[in-house]
Motif scaffolding. Structure first.
Motif, short mmCIF file in Angstrom:
data_model
loop_
_atom_site.label_atom_id
_atom_site.label_comp_id
_atom_site.label_asym_id
_atom_site.label_seq_id
_atom_site.Cartn_x
_atom_site.Cartn_y
_atom_site.Cartn_z
N ARG A 50 51.08 37.39 33.75
CA ARG A 50 50.14 36.53 33.04
C ARG A 50 49.18 35.87 34.03
O ARG A 50 49.47 35.79 35.23
CB ARG A 50 50.89 35.46 32.26
N LEU A 51 48.06 35.40 33.51
CA LEU A 51 47.09 34.71 34.36
C LEU A 51 47.67 33.37 34.81
O LEU A 51 48.31 32.66 34.03
CB LEU A 51 45.79 34.49 33.60
N SER A 52 47.42 33.04 36.06
CA SER A 52 47.87 31.75 36.57
C SER A 52 46.95 30.64 36.06
O SER A 52 45.85 30.89 35.55
CB SER A 52 47.87 31.77 38.10
N GLY A 53 47.41 29.39 36.22
CA GLY A 53 46.57 28.27 35.83
C GLY A 53 45.26 28.24 36.58
O GLY A 53 44.21 27.89 36.03
N GLU A 54 45.30 28.65 37.86
CA GLU A 54 44.08 28.68 38.66
C GLU A 54 43.10 29.72 38.13
O GLU A 54 41.89 29.48 38.09
CB GLU A 54 44.45 28.98 40.11
N GLU A 55 43.63 30.87 37.72
CA GLU A 55 42.76 31.93 37.20
C GLU A 55 42.15 31.55 35.85
O GLU A 55 40.99 31.84 35.58
CB GLU A 55 43.56 33.24 37.10
N VAL A 56 42.95 30.89 35.00
CA VAL A 56 42.40 30.41 33.73
C VAL A 56 41.32 29.36 34.00
O VAL A 56 40.28 29.33 33.34
CB VAL A 56 43.51 29.83 32.84
N ALA A 57 41.55 28.48 34.99
CA ALA A 57 40.56 27.47 35.33
C ALA A 57 39.27 28.10 35.83
O ALA A 57 38.16 27.63 35.51
CB ALA A 57 41.14 26.52 36.39
N ARG A 58 39.39 29.19 36.61
CA ARG A 58 38.20 29.87 37.11
C ARG A 58 37.41 30.48 35.95
O ARG A 58 36.18 30.44 35.91
CB ARG A 58 38.62 30.96 38.10
N LEU A 59 38.15 31.05 34.98
CA LEU A 59 37.48 31.60 33.79
C LEU A 59 36.78 30.48 33.01
O LEU A 59 35.65 30.64 32.56
CB LEU A 59 38.51 32.32 32.92
N ALA A 60 37.48 29.34 32.85
CA ALA A 60 36.91 28.23 32.09
C ALA A 60 35.62 27.72 32.75
O ALA A 60 34.67 27.32 32.06
CB ALA A 60 37.93 27.09 31.98
N LYS A 61 35.56 27.78 34.08
CA LYS A 61 34.37 27.29 34.78
C LYS A 61 33.17 28.16 34.50
O LYS A 61 32.03 27.69 34.47
CB LYS A 61 34.65 27.24 36.28
N THR A 62 33.40 29.47 34.25
CA THR A 62 32.28 30.35 33.91
C THR A 62 31.77 30.09 32.49
O THR A 62 30.65 30.45 32.15
CB THR A 62 32.68 31.83 34.03
N LEU A 63 32.63 29.48 31.65
CA LEU A 63 32.25 29.21 30.26
C LEU A 63 31.65 27.83 30.08
O LEU A 63 30.83 27.61 29.18
CB LEU A 63 33.48 29.35 29.35
N SER A 64 32.07 26.88 30.90
CA SER A 64 31.60 25.50 30.75
C SER A 64 31.57 24.83 32.12
O SER A 64 32.61 24.63 32.74
CB SER A 64 32.53 24.73 29.80
N GLN A 65 30.37 24.49 32.57
CA GLN A 65 30.24 23.79 33.84
C GLN A 65 30.61 22.31 33.71
O GLN A 65 31.25 21.74 34.57
CB GLN A 65 28.79 23.92 34.35
N SER A 66 30.22 21.72 32.59
CA SER A 66 30.40 20.27 32.43
C SER A 66 31.83 19.89 32.06
O SER A 66 32.31 18.81 32.43
CB SER A 66 29.43 19.73 31.38
N ASP A 67 32.54 20.76 31.30
CA ASP A 67 33.89 20.41 30.83
C ASP A 67 34.92 21.44 31.26
O ASP A 67 35.87 21.73 30.53
CB ASP A 67 33.89 20.29 29.30
N ALA A 68 34.72 22.04 32.44
CA ALA A 68 35.59 23.12 32.88
C ALA A 68 37.04 22.69 32.99
O ALA A 68 37.96 23.42 32.60
CB ALA A 68 35.10 23.68 34.21
N GLN A 69 37.29 21.48 33.52
CA GLN A 69 38.67 21.02 33.72
C GLN A 69 39.40 20.87 32.39
O GLN A 69 40.52 21.38 32.21
CB GLN A 69 38.66 19.67 34.45
N ARG A 70 38.76 20.21 31.43
CA ARG A 70 39.41 19.98 30.14
C ARG A 70 39.59 21.30 29.38
O ARG A 70 40.65 21.54 28.77
CB ARG A 70 38.58 18.99 29.32
N LEU A 71 38.56 22.16 29.42
CA LEU A 71 38.66 23.46 28.73
C LEU A 71 39.75 24.31 29.37
O LEU A 71 40.55 24.95 28.67
CB LEU A 71 37.31 24.18 28.78
N GLY A 72 39.82 24.32 30.70
CA GLY A 72 40.83 25.12 31.39
C GLY A 72 42.23 24.66 31.07
O GLY A 72 43.14 25.48 30.85
N ASP A 73 42.44 23.34 31.06
CA ASP A 73 43.78 22.82 30.73
C ASP A 73 44.18 23.20 29.31
O ASP A 73 45.34 23.57 29.05
CB ASP A 73 43.79 21.29 30.88
N TRP A 74 43.21 23.11 28.38
CA TRP A 74 43.49 23.45 26.98
C TRP A 74 43.83 24.93 26.83
O TRP A 74 44.81 25.30 26.18
CB TRP A 74 42.30 23.07 26.12
#
Length: 600
Positions: A503-527
């Motif tokens: 499975r994708l690690s938390g870091e990899e999900v966070a990296r994906l979230a950053k490509t989708l949202s610059q302003s809310d990457a942390q919250r989107l990645g955690d969700w």
């Protein structure tokens, strides 16, 4: 056989002028009804075929718009007979059918088909529903072709392959009908004919009332038609049905719709377009808008296996991204992809994934140029054409080699000739452009297809520079399955490389979230990490759900009012979970219920 007056006149004319038997019924119209109780008719008059297997053969031919190779018919109808015995039975069967059907049955040395002008209700039904139909009367006429389920009440004792194939087709035509009825309902709703719209939905729900998207549409129609009490009754009935059958409550969307009906706050806006398609396969490749992350090591491993000429086996749980990895590798390599997917209910059909891959090659924009420059002997072309006759005919004009006579030693053919023919064909392609054969969902593949994959790997690895790389994707390999029989042999021979996806690690999900949202990457990645637990398919479905509900805006900003930190289950994932729960035994369900109550 009873014939019309015109048919009798034609027959008398044929006998008077001593026309050969296969020309006597040329002017008669052959019709095959596959929807409902099957029938064979000439000019509307029933044709009686005494032998059940002869009727089954005609129904099988009628369901396929293209000619079928003799080899495919032999393997399908007489899988346990020796080759010589099966060939003799097929010749005898075809001879008897030609006496009855005449020119309506087209038989060559390589293939068998019905005449091009034959009328088949199932094929007409599917063709008329393929483009969107915006005319309610015309759509109603098309739906009237569905007299009943595909080959209703017809079975072939002693031939489970035929019954399995019929079951698959039966379910497919049911889904086509449901889609047509939903489209008809929407046309009636647009015309504010809510009663007719609801009637169409009820017909779609009759075989399977657990289709929750359709039930929601029906609730809306009750309300829009002024029957608020009827909507409430329907919801309560559906809630009890879900509880009795599945042990689950209605989905959040359904409960929200019910609340709007109860409080009389449902907006009378047009109905959303509802899809009757089944839940997407968990390994379906997400759209390009979702970045591909976290598989660099696996990509390097695939490159190393390709250089060594080994078969690559990508293994992992459903939704882990096996297909996405394989397709991204193919895209990065620039190779010519031949992709075939094995399916659970088609395991009895030999070489079906290979046929699907070859059919995809015909649609490739580079195929005309590639086929014109293939240095392959006509005999090997004939072997490949046993699986897909139109492959050879589509290239005969561009490649003069294909018009040469086939050597007698290869004309009859057997399985070893077929495998070598496919290898020679892929080798010729590989000399022009690198070729990758991807067998998706190999855990459902038939033994013949898997044996061919092993043969291609051995032949290619034994030569300098393998002309084709074979990639298989699979879930956990079951003991005593055809795939389990193949893998140990390839492993001992040093011809197999296995990749087990994590499975994708938390870091990899966070990296994906950053490509989708610059302003809310942390919250989107955690969700995303919390709700998906790193499963790429669920990550994709969560993003799609967030966009559809305006939780994630197009500019990448999270909607604070709509966003929730608690896990969300999109409808596609919910349906997938329901389908898996339905397969459990009562004892397993009780254990699972206890686990849910106990928590993690």
């Amino acid at each position: 056989m009873r014939l019309s007056k015109r048919a009798n006149a034609q027959r008398a004319h044929a006998q008077r002028f001593r026309l050969p038997v296969n020309l006597r019924y040329t002017l008669l119209v052959l019709s095959i009804r596959l929807l409902g109780a099957p029938q064979i008719l000439f000019d509307g008059q029933p044709v009686q075929l005494a032998r059940r297997k002869s009727r089954a053969l005609i129904y099988y031919l009628a369901a396929h718009p293209s000619p079928l190779a003799r080899e495919r018919l032999l393997a399908f109808f007489w899988p346990d007979a020796s080759r010589a015995s099966a060939q003799q039975v097929l010749r005898t069967t075809l001879s008897g059918l030609r006496k009855t059907l005449g020119a309506a049955l087209v038989v060559s040395d390589e293939s068998v088909a019905l005449a091009a002008d034959s009328e088949v209700d199932a094929r007409a039904f599917e063709a008329r529903l393929s483009p969107p139909v915006a005319d309610a009367p015309r759509l109603t006429q098309t739906l009237d072709l569905y007299r009943g389920d595909f080959l209703s009440d017809f079975t072939l004792p002693g031939a489970p392959e035929f019954d399995d194939w019929a079951a698959v087709e039966r379910e497919r035509y049911r889904r086509l009908r449901v889609r047509g009825l939903m489209a008809l309902s929407q046309l009636h709703e647009a015309a504010r004919n809510y009663s007719a719209a609801l009637d169409a939905l009820d017909r779609a729900l009759a075989p399977d009332p657990l289709q929750e998207d359709l039930q929601r549409a029906a609730l809306r129609l009750h309300y829009l038609g002024g029957d608020r009490a009827g909507a409430i009754r329907r919801y309560e009935q559906f809630r009890r049905l879900l509880d009795d059958e599945m042990g689950v409550p209605p989905m959040a969307e359904t409960r929200a719709l019910y609340d709007a009906i109860i409080t009389d706050t449902l907006a009378a806006n047009p109905a959303p377009v509802v899809s009757a398609s089944p839940a997407r396969h968990p390994d379906t490749t997400p759209p390009a808008s979702l970045p591909f992350v976290g598989r660099a090591a696996e990509m390097d491993a695939l490159r190393a296996l390709a250089a060594a000429g080994k078969l690559a086996l990508i293994e992992g749980e459903p939704g882990i991204g096996k297909t996405r990895l394989a397709e991204e590798f193919i895209r990065a390599s620039g190779a010519l992809a031949l992709i075939g997917r094995a399916r659970e209910l088609e395991q009895a059909l030999p070489y079906q994934p290979v046929i699907e891959a070859l059919r995809g090659l015909l649609r490739h924009p580079d195929w005309p140029a590639l086929s014109a420059n293939l240095p392959i002997q006509p005999g090997w072309w004939a072997e490949v054409a046993r699986l897909l006759p139109e492959l050879r005919s589509s290239s005969a004009a561009a490649n003069p080699l294909l018009n040469e006579p086939v050597p007698l030693a290869l004309a009859g053919g057997n399985e070893s000739h077929l495998w070598e023919g496919l290898y020679q064909f892929l080798s010729a392609l590989g000399r022009q452009r690198r070729v990758i054969f991807l067998l998706d969902d190999a855990h459902w593949a038939d033994a013949s297809t898997l044996a061919l994959a092993g043969y291609l790997t051995r032949r290619g690895q034994d030569e300098a520079g393998a002309p084709v790389q074979v990639i298989l994707t699979t879930r956990a390999v079951e003991v005593r399955s055809p795939l389990a029989a193949l893998l140990p042999t390839l492993t001992r021979e040093g011809r197999l490389g296995q990749l087990t996806l994590r499975r994708l690690s938390g870091e990899e999900v966070a990296r994906l979230a950053k490509t989708l949202s610059q302003s809310d990457a942390q919250r989107l990645g955690d969700w995303l990490a919390q709700a998906s637990e790193g499963n790429p398919y669920i990550v994709h479905e969560l993003v799609r759900e967030a966009r559809a509900k305006n939780i994630l805006r197009p500019d990448g900003v999270l909607n604070a009012e709509a966003f929730t930190a608690s896990p969300v289950v999109p409808q596609s994932v919910y349906v997938l979970i329901q389908s898996r729960l339905a397969q459990l035994s009562d004892a397993a369900r009780r254990v699972l219920d206890a686990a849910v109550a106990a928590g993690r």
